[in-house]
Design a protein around this motif. Structure first.
Motif, short mmCIF file in Angstrom:
data_model
loop_
_atom_site.label_atom_id
_atom_site.label_comp_id
_atom_site.label_asym_id
_atom_site.label_seq_id
_atom_site.Cartn_x
_atom_site.Cartn_y
_atom_site.Cartn_z
N LYS A 182 10.58 -5.67 -5.86
CA LYS A 182 10.54 -6.76 -6.83
C LYS A 182 11.42 -6.43 -8.05
N THR A 196 6.54 -3.22 -5.39
CA THR A 196 6.94 -3.23 -6.80
C THR A 196 8.41 -2.83 -6.96
N GLU A 216 3.86 7.97 -7.24
CA GLU A 216 2.66 7.55 -6.53
C GLU A 216 2.15 6.20 -6.99
N THR A 217 2.61 5.74 -8.14
CA THR A 217 2.08 4.47 -8.66
C THR A 217 3.10 3.34 -8.57
N ILE A 218 4.18 3.60 -7.86
CA ILE A 218 5.15 2.53 -7.60
C ILE A 218 5.11 2.23 -6.11
N THR A 219 4.62 1.04 -5.78
CA THR A 219 4.59 0.66 -4.37
C THR A 219 5.97 0.18 -3.94
N ARG A 264 0.81 -1.22 0.00
CA ARG A 264 0.00 0.00 0.00
C ARG A 264 0.84 1.28 0.00
#
Lengths: 149, 153
Positions: free
Chosen positions: A131, A128, A122-125, A72
């Motif tokens: 990984k 992610t 904001e769109t890279i957790t 999150r």
């Protein structure tokens, strides 16, 4: 875009800890691995503890563990703990009377850049990013093996 | 992750389920109640019923129910780009999220497109759709070589 040192060190520390949540690492461990100032990193770790992303483990062999939600929490969440990512045009006030349209246009352009930067972060957790870093590590190891063979 | 989920080609009978998933997501995520039945009917005609040589429409079936879908195709020379894969819709029923459905769909369409000779996959996502953007990034996608521009007229 250039992140300030605090944001960069915070991202390094959080990703390092989130990549192996069971393991605890000291400020010195992380600082030595990435060649950053232990003193500066210690201050950042306190901020990260305050924000609930990491937990201090006391006692012999103490250090920090990741205590956030890697699925999150985004890179932007971490960066915004240390800076706003709002570009400011450093133009003296007395110069802008005649130049207002041009300054407004430059501000609109920097706002566009800021918005794109924020969307990427904001769109890279954290999950992610960890990984992807792991995949880079594996690809690099495979490449090194290939070179030796 | 997703052990009982089956990924298969969409069939005519799946149209109602696809429309419902899209409508459920539109309401849940964006508060929109726009009727898109005609749009999905056209998409089905084009991607499911006609020649599917370069087109892929997959559904994920969980316990006999459609839990999600993904649509894409291989196209060449659009925006000057050599052959590449375009994924233009991936949707998972709100109640089935975080079960790995989207990941299985994306993995399968990537493989299908790869077999069509594609080595790059592209998509376009509205800037406010953070969940969808995060999903694509979690699958390894990054900002590509094309920039979308627009203006009000």
């Amino acid at each position: 875009m250039k992140l300030n040192k605090a944001s960069l060190f915070a991202l390094i520390a959080v990703l390092e800890l989130a990549s192996d949540p069971k393991q605890q690492k000291s400020t010195t461990d992380i600082a030595d691995k990435y060649g950053v100032s232990t003193h500066h990193l210690a201050k950042i770790m306190r901020n990260l503890v305050h924000n609930g992303l990491v937990q201090a483990v006391r006692g012999v062999g103490g250090g920090y563990t990741f205590s956030g939600n890697a699925k999150r929490t985004t890179l932007l969440d971490v960066v915004l703990m240390f800076e706003t990512l709002e570009s400011v045009l450093d133009i003296p006030n007395d110069c802008i009377t005649d130049g207002r349209p041009l300054v407004a246009e430059l501000q609109a352009i920097t706002n566009e850049i800021d918005n794109l930067t924020k969307v990427v972060l904001e769109t890279i957790t954290l999950e992610t990013a960890c990984k992807s870093a792991m995949q880079r590590s594996m690809a690099s190891a495979a490449s090194a093996r290939g070179d030796r063979e | 992750m997703g052990n009982d989920i089956v990924i298969r080609d969409a069939q005519e009978k799946d149209l109602a389920a696809v429309i419902k998933i899209d409508a459920d997501i539109s309401i849940a995520d964006y508060g929109s109640t726009v009727d898109k039945k005609a749009y999905w009917r056209d998409i089905f005609d084009y991607y499911v019923l006609r020649d599917k040589d370069k087109r892929v429409f997959l559904v994920a079936e969980d316990a006999g129910e459609v839990a999600g879908f993904i649509v894409g195709e291989a196209r060449a020379w659009e925006f000057g780009s050599p052959l590449c894969g375009w994924v233009f819709a991936v949707e998972v029923s709100p109640g089935k999220r975080t079960h790995g459905v989207g990941q299985l769909l994306f993995k399968e369409i990537s493989e299908r497109l790869r077999l069509m000779g594609v080595s790059t996959i592209r998509t376009m996502v509205e800037i406010d759709k953070k969940v969808t953007l995060s999903f694509y990034r979690s699958q390894g996608m990054r900002t590509g070589r094309h920039i979308e521009l627009e203006m009000q007229i």
